[in-house]
Design a protein around this motif. Structure first.
Motif, PDB file in Angstrom:
ATOM      1  N   LYS A  83      21.803  30.662  32.918  1.00  0.00           N
ATOM      2  CA  LYS A  83      21.982  29.367  33.591  1.00  0.00           C
ATOM      3  C   LYS A  83      22.158  29.577  35.094  1.00  0.00           C
ATOM      4  N   GLN A  84      22.937  30.598  35.476  1.00  0.00           N
ATOM      5  CA  GLN A  84      23.138  30.888  36.898  1.00  0.00           C
ATOM      6  C   GLN A  84      21.821  31.263  37.577  1.00  0.00           C
ATOM      7  N   VAL A  85      21.013  32.083  36.926  1.00  0.00           N
ATOM      8  CA  VAL A  85      19.741  32.515  37.524  1.00  0.00           C
ATOM      9  C   VAL A  85      18.754  31.346  37.578  1.00  0.00           C
ATOM     10  N   LYS A  86      18.769  30.507  36.551  1.00  0.00           N
ATOM     11  CA  LYS A  86      17.834  29.368  36.503  1.00  0.00           C
ATOM     12  C   LYS A  86      18.181  28.278  37.521  1.00  0.00           C
ATOM     13  N   GLU A  87      19.328  28.372  38.159  1.00  0.00           N
ATOM     14  CA  GLU A  87      19.673  27.411  39.216  1.00  0.00           C
ATOM     15  C   GLU A  87      18.738  27.555  40.411  1.00  0.00           C
ATOM     16  N   CYS A  94      13.412  36.016  41.042  1.00  0.00           N
ATOM     17  CA  CYS A  94      13.364  37.487  41.095  1.00  0.00           C
ATOM     18  C   CYS A  94      14.329  38.004  42.161  1.00  0.00           C
ATOM     19  N   ASP A  95      14.376  37.324  43.297  1.00  0.00           N
ATOM     20  CA  ASP A  95      15.315  37.719  44.345  1.00  0.00           C
ATOM     21  C   ASP A  95      16.760  37.590  43.863  1.00  0.00           C
ATOM     22  N   ALA A  96      17.022  36.573  43.053  1.00  0.00           N
ATOM     23  CA  ALA A  96      18.369  36.388  42.503  1.00  0.00           C
ATOM     24  C   ALA A  96      18.716  37.543  41.564  1.00  0.00           C
ATOM     25  N   VAL A  97      17.764  37.954  40.745  1.00  0.00           N
ATOM     26  CA  VAL A  97      17.987  39.077  39.819  1.00  0.00           C
ATOM     27  C   VAL A  97      18.242  40.358  40.614  1.00  0.00           C
ATOM     28  N   LYS A  98      17.475  40.556  41.674  1.00  0.00           N
ATOM     29  CA  LYS A  98      17.669  41.753  42.507  1.00  0.00           C
ATOM     30  C   LYS A  98      19.024  41.716  43.209  1.00  0.00           C
ATOM     31  N   GLU A  99      19.439  40.540  43.658  1.00  0.00           N
ATOM     32  CA  GLU A  99      20.753  40.402  44.294  1.00  0.00           C
ATOM     33  C   GLU A  99      21.865  40.732  43.304  1.00  0.00           C
ATOM     34  N   LEU A 100      21.721  40.274  42.076  1.00  0.00           N
ATOM     35  CA  LEU A 100      22.699  40.602  41.038  1.00  0.00           C
ATOM     36  C   LEU A 100      22.808  42.112  40.895  1.00  0.00           C
ATOM     37  N   TYR A 101      21.671  42.791  40.824  1.00  0.00           N
ATOM     38  CA  TYR A 101      21.682  44.246  40.696  1.00  0.00           C
ATOM     39  C   TYR A 101      22.420  44.897  41.864  1.00  0.00           C
ATOM     40  N   LEU A 102      22.128  44.427  43.075  1.00  0.00           N
ATOM     41  CA  LEU A 102      22.787  44.998  44.257  1.00  0.00           C
ATOM     42  C   LEU A 102      24.292  44.752  44.238  1.00  0.00           C
ATOM     43  N   ASP A 124      12.876  38.145  30.917  1.00  0.00           N
ATOM     44  CA  ASP A 124      12.466  37.958  29.526  1.00  0.00           C
ATOM     45  C   ASP A 124      13.622  37.412  28.689  1.00  0.00           C
ATOM     46  N   THR A 125      14.797  38.010  28.854  1.00  0.00           N
ATOM     47  CA  THR A 125      15.982  37.590  28.106  1.00  0.00           C
ATOM     48  C   THR A 125      16.279  36.111  28.331  1.00  0.00           C
ATOM     49  N   CYS A 126      16.142  35.670  29.570  1.00  0.00           N
ATOM     50  CA  CYS A 126      16.466  34.288  29.941  1.00  0.00           C
ATOM     51  C   CYS A 126      15.271  33.350  29.822  1.00  0.00           C
ATOM     52  N   LYS A 127      14.138  33.911  29.428  1.00  0.00           N
ATOM     53  CA  LYS A 127      12.914  33.119  29.317  1.00  0.00           C
ATOM     54  C   LYS A 127      12.603  32.397  30.634  1.00  0.00           C
ATOM     55  N   THR A 131       7.384  36.541  35.011  1.00  0.00           N
ATOM     56  CA  THR A 131       7.141  37.433  33.889  1.00  0.00           C
ATOM     57  C   THR A 131       7.888  38.743  34.019  1.00  0.00           C
ATOM     58  N   GLN A 132       8.044  39.225  35.225  1.00  0.00           N
ATOM     59  CA  GLN A 132       8.781  40.461  35.421  1.00  0.00           C
ATOM     60  C   GLN A 132       9.344  40.510  36.821  1.00  0.00           C
TER      61      GLN A 132
END
Length: 139
Positions: A83-87, A94-102, A124-127, A131-132
Motif C-alpha cells: 500500500k505504501q509503495v502503491k501510493e 521503482c524509485d520508491a523500491v530503490k529508496e526503501l532498499y537504501l 511482483d509481490t505487490c502486483k 514488471t521489474q
C-alpha cells in the motif's frame, strides 16, 4: 562601405547566435525524463516506509522455531508495505523500491544480499504495474 561592414557584423552576429542556439537544444524526451526523475525524487525523499521496513525485517530467515501468528503478521505487513509503495505513480514506484532498499541499507544490521532479493521482488509481490526494478548489488 559602412553599410557593408554593418551588414557583415549583423550577419556574423546572427551566425553566432544560431550556432549557440543549436548547442542548447535539448530533446524533449530527455527534459521529460529529467523532470520526472527530479519529481519522483522529491516525492520519495524522506518518506517513511515503516511497514516496508518491518516487512523486510520479518521476511528475512528467522532463527529458532516459528512464532505463533508470525505468518499472518508477515502477510499484514506485506499488504501495508505494498500500500505504501502503491501510493506513488507507476513512474515513481521503482524509485520508491530503490529508496526503501537504501533506507534499510543505511540502518544496517541486515544481510543486504537477502534484503536486496526481498526488495527486488516487491513489484511482483505487490502486483505493481512495473514488471521489474533492478537494484544493483553494489548500491
Amino acid at each position: 562601405m559602412a553599410k557593408l561592414v554593418v551588414f557583415e557584423l549583423v550577419f556574423v552576429a546572427l551566425v553566432v547566435a544560431f550556432a549557440s542556439a543549436q548547442k542548447t537544444i535539448i530533446p524533449l524526451s530527455s527534459t521529460r525524463e529529467n523532470t520526472l526523475a527530479r519529481t519522483c525524487g522529491e516525492r520519495i525523499r524522506g518518506r517513511n516506509f515503516n511497514f516496508c521496513h518491518s516487512y523486510v525485517a520479518r521476511a528475512l530467515p528467522q532463527k529458532g522455531p516459528p512464532v505463533p501468528g508470525q505468518k499472518e503478521r508477515l502477510q499484514e505487513l506485506q499488504k501495508q508495505c505494498c500500500k505504501q509503495v502503491k501510493e506513488f505513480t507507476q513512474e515513481c514506484q521503482c524509485d520508491a523500491v530503490k529508496e526503501l532498499y537504501l533506507q534499510v541499507k543505511l540502518q544496517g544490521g541486515q544481510p543486504m544480499e537477502q534484503v536486496r532479493q526481498i526488495v527486488q521482488k516487491l513489484p511482483d509481490t505487490c502486483k505493481l504495474q512495473i514488471t521489474q526494478c533492478q537494484i544493483p548489488s553494489r548500491v
